[in-house]
Design a protein around this motif. Structure first.
Motif, PDB file in Angstrom:
ATOM      1  N   GLU A 159       1.500 -38.184  15.537  1.00 37.02           N
ATOM      2  CA  GLU A 159       0.064 -39.454  15.009  1.00 37.02           C
ATOM      3  C   GLU A 159      -1.132 -38.610  15.398  1.00 37.02           C
ATOM      4  OE1 GLU A 159       2.638 -42.925  15.180  1.00 37.02           O
ATOM      5  OE2 GLU A 159       4.004 -42.615  13.501  1.00 37.02           O
ATOM      6  N   VAL A 160      -0.357 -38.531  17.167  1.00 41.70           N
ATOM      7  CA  VAL A 160      -2.290 -38.932  17.919  1.00 41.70           C
ATOM      8  C   VAL A 160      -2.639 -37.123  17.545  1.00 41.70           C
ATOM      9  CG1 VAL A 160      -2.833 -38.192  20.262  1.00 41.70           C
ATOM     10  CG2 VAL A 160      -0.909 -40.305  20.315  1.00 41.70           C
ATOM     11  N   VAL A 161      -1.806 -36.606  17.065  1.00 40.91           N
ATOM     12  CA  VAL A 161      -2.670 -35.328  17.030  1.00 40.91           C
ATOM     13  C   VAL A 161      -2.941 -35.270  15.669  1.00 40.91           C
ATOM     14  CG1 VAL A 161      -1.900 -32.745  15.707  1.00 40.91           C
ATOM     15  CG2 VAL A 161      -1.008 -33.633  17.993  1.00 40.91           C
ATOM     16  N   GLU A 162      -3.124 -35.919  14.410  1.00 44.45           N
ATOM     17  CA  GLU A 162      -3.580 -36.379  13.297  1.00 44.45           C
ATOM     18  C   GLU A 162      -4.757 -37.374  13.353  1.00 44.45           C
ATOM     19  OE1 GLU A 162      -0.980 -37.773  10.108  1.00 44.45           O
ATOM     20  OE2 GLU A 162       0.822 -36.557  10.046  1.00 44.45           O
ATOM     21  N   LEU A 163      -4.184 -38.272  13.929  1.00 42.90           N
ATOM     22  CA  LEU A 163      -5.606 -38.790  14.576  1.00 42.90           C
ATOM     23  C   LEU A 163      -6.810 -38.313  15.578  1.00 42.90           C
ATOM     24  CD1 LEU A 163      -7.119 -42.031  14.987  1.00 42.90           C
ATOM     25  CD2 LEU A 163      -5.254 -41.654  16.946  1.00 42.90           C
ATOM     26  N   GLN A 164      -6.479 -37.193  16.217  1.00 40.63           N
ATOM     27  CA  GLN A 164      -7.647 -36.560  16.606  1.00 40.63           C
ATOM     28  C   GLN A 164      -7.700 -35.653  15.586  1.00 40.63           C
ATOM     29  OE1 GLN A 164      -8.798 -36.625  20.180  1.00 40.63           O
ATOM     30  NE2 GLN A 164     -10.490 -34.726  19.309  1.00 40.63           N
ATOM     31  N   LEU A 165      -7.376 -35.230  14.487  1.00 35.28           N
ATOM     32  CA  LEU A 165      -8.027 -34.193  13.716  1.00 35.28           C
ATOM     33  C   LEU A 165      -8.719 -34.901  12.473  1.00 35.28           C
ATOM     34  CD1 LEU A 165      -7.940 -31.719  12.158  1.00 35.28           C
ATOM     35  CD2 LEU A 165      -5.605 -32.420  10.713  1.00 35.28           C
ATOM     36  N   LYS A 166      -8.120 -36.098  12.920  1.00 36.16           N
ATOM     37  CA  LYS A 166      -9.248 -36.695  11.590  1.00 36.16           C
ATOM     38  C   LYS A 166     -10.972 -37.463  12.729  1.00 36.16           C
ATOM     39  CE  LYS A 166      -9.141 -41.392   8.916  1.00 36.16           C
ATOM     40  NZ  LYS A 166      -8.791 -42.791   8.622  1.00 36.16           N
ATOM     41  N   ARG A 167     -10.185 -37.541  13.538  1.00 34.84           N
ATOM     42  CA  ARG A 167     -11.159 -38.153  13.993  1.00 34.84           C
ATOM     43  C   ARG A 167     -12.888 -36.430  14.287  1.00 34.84           C
ATOM     44  NH1 ARG A 167     -10.465 -39.974  20.218  1.00 34.84           N
ATOM     45  NH2 ARG A 167     -13.002 -40.026  20.486  1.00 34.84           N
ATOM     46  N   ASP A 168     -11.995 -34.957  14.353  1.00 29.97           N
ATOM     47  CA  ASP A 168     -13.021 -34.071  14.677  1.00 29.97           C
ATOM     48  C   ASP A 168     -13.428 -34.086  13.583  1.00 29.97           C
ATOM     49  OD1 ASP A 168     -12.369 -33.419  17.272  1.00 29.97           O
ATOM     50  OD2 ASP A 168     -10.712 -32.394  17.550  1.00 29.97           O
ATOM     51  N   LEU A 169     -12.368 -34.303  12.326  1.00 30.47           N
ATOM     52  CA  LEU A 169     -13.030 -34.006  10.707  1.00 30.47           C
ATOM     53  C   LEU A 169     -14.438 -34.778  10.421  1.00 30.47           C
ATOM     54  CD1 LEU A 169     -12.227 -31.982   8.529  1.00 30.47           C
ATOM     55  CD2 LEU A 169     -10.899 -33.530   7.636  1.00 30.47           C
ATOM     56  N   ILE A 170     -14.351 -35.728  11.152  1.00 29.92           N
ATOM     57  CA  ILE A 170     -14.984 -36.658  10.578  1.00 29.92           C
ATOM     58  C   ILE A 170     -16.627 -36.300  11.122  1.00 29.92           C
ATOM     59  CG2 ILE A 170     -15.847 -39.706  11.073  1.00 29.92           C
ATOM     60  CD1 ILE A 170     -13.445 -40.258  10.738  1.00 29.92           C
ATOM     61  N   GLY A 171     -16.396 -36.131  12.669  1.00 24.61           N
ATOM     62  CA  GLY A 171     -17.378 -35.369  13.345  1.00 24.61           C
ATOM     63  C   GLY A 171     -18.203 -34.303  12.853  1.00 24.61           C
ATOM     64  N   ILE A 172     -17.719 -33.667  11.787  1.00 21.36           N
ATOM     65  CA  ILE A 172     -17.310 -32.174  11.529  1.00 21.36           C
ATOM     66  C   ILE A 172     -18.312 -32.876  10.124  1.00 21.36           C
ATOM     67  CG2 ILE A 172     -17.589 -29.483  10.917  1.00 21.36           C
ATOM     68  CD1 ILE A 172     -17.368 -30.164  13.087  1.00 21.36           C
ATOM     69  N   TYR A 173     -17.873 -33.396   9.031  1.00 23.77           N
ATOM     70  CA  TYR A 173     -18.252 -33.967   8.151  1.00 23.77           C
ATOM     71  C   TYR A 173     -20.152 -34.519   8.734  1.00 23.77           C
ATOM     72  CZ  TYR A 173     -17.893 -35.497   3.411  1.00 23.77           C
ATOM     73  OH  TYR A 173     -18.146 -36.393   1.454  1.00 23.77           O
ATOM     74  N   GLN A 174     -19.450 -35.079   9.520  1.00 24.11           N
ATOM     75  CA  GLN A 174     -20.863 -35.901   8.964  1.00 24.11           C
ATOM     76  C   GLN A 174     -22.433 -34.567   9.514  1.00 24.11           C
ATOM     77  OE1 GLN A 174     -21.668 -39.428   7.912  1.00 24.11           O
ATOM     78  NE2 GLN A 174     -23.366 -38.943   8.144  1.00 24.11           N
TER      79      GLN A 174
END
Length: 274
Positions: free
Chosen positions: A177-192
């Motif tokens: 779950e931590v890995v998925e959360l970190q992936l989501k944070r990275d993806l949000i940053g790159i997406y924005q």
């Protein structure tokens, strides 16, 4: 009469110059982008990278062209190597937990055999029962049994080992779950970042086109002696600055797109809305 001819020529020159400016601005296309028949902009050829053509409508927001972010996140989780690795770790620890629960059975063993022929038990002793001789035979046939051994460790240590295996499995699940959360944070940053750089690129492309138009007009005017060389140099320098800014914005936009593709694990063309 000469005055009227002079005024007429001046008006014609002004109209021709205005038509020239409008015509140049209308046909000017930002150097470094190619528009296809479908109105999409290709950035691969301008970046000099072979087989690296990205077709996106630069005038339409990336967020509108791509799938909803939640759907993109699901694709990223399904294709992420880190998530896959952590998932396998969790599965391995879950199997270890199941083994720990039944490991007590290793202290229980069963046996069976079958014997044939005479097996004489020779017994000795001073006292015998009435009607029984000193020799007796053991009956032939199948023999089965269960051997149970229960060490003290099974009584006092087994429950702790099972709890430890269960805790390791739960820790692996939480780590996933931590890995998925970190992936989501990275993806949000790159997406924005990708959306922001696209908006900046749109603005700078307009500035580049305007600067290019001004430079083309200046080239015509300097030939007619209407502007000085310093003014022409200033106009050219302005275009160079605008061109440099647009190329940097284009590079940042492409870089964010490729980072985005790497995180999602899929080309951006496959993430477009139908």
């Amino acid at each position: 009469m000469r005055f009227h001819l002079f005024q007429l020529n001046k008006i014609l020159i002004c109209r021709i110059s205005l038509l020239f400016v409008v015509g140049v601005f209308a046909v000017t296309v930002c150097h470094g982008q190619n528009r296809s028949a479908r109105g999409l902009v290709s950035f691969g050829a301008s970046s000099g990278l072979a087989d690296d053509t990205l077709y996106l409508d630069i005038n339409q927001d990336v967020a509108v062209q791509l799938l909803p972010f939640d759907d993109i996140m699901k694709v990223a989780v399904a294709h992420s190597p880190l998530v896959k690795y952590q998932n396998e770790v969790a599965n391995s620890l879950n199997e270890g937990y199941e083994i720990a629960k039944v490991q007590i059975l290793q202290n229980v063993a069963g046996f069976g055999n079958y014997s044939t022929g005479n097996q004489i038990l020779i017994s000795s002793g001073g006292t015998t029962l009435p009607g029984q001789g000193t020799l007796g035979q053991i009956a032939n046939g199948y023999r089965v049994g269960v051997d149970v051994r229960l060490p003290l460790y099974e009584l006092f240590g087994r429950k702790h080992q099972v709890r430890q295996a269960q805790s390791n499995y739960k820790a692996a699940v939480h780590q996933k779950e931590v890995v998925e959360l970190q992936l989501k944070r990275d993806l949000i940053g790159i997406y924005q970042d990708m959306i922001t750089t696209q908006q900046l690129l749109k603005i700078l492309l307009i500035d580049e086109q305007a600067s290019l138009t001004a430079m083309r007009v200046g080239e015509v005017e300097i030939q007619k002696g209407q502007i000085t060389a310093d003014a022409m140099a200033s106009t050219t320098s302005r275009y160079v600055q605008a061109k440099t800014a647009s190329e940097q914005a284009k590079g940042n936009f492409l870089k964010n797109v490729h980072y985005f593709e790497a995180l999602v694990g899929m080309p951006i063309q496959r993430l477009r809305r139908n």
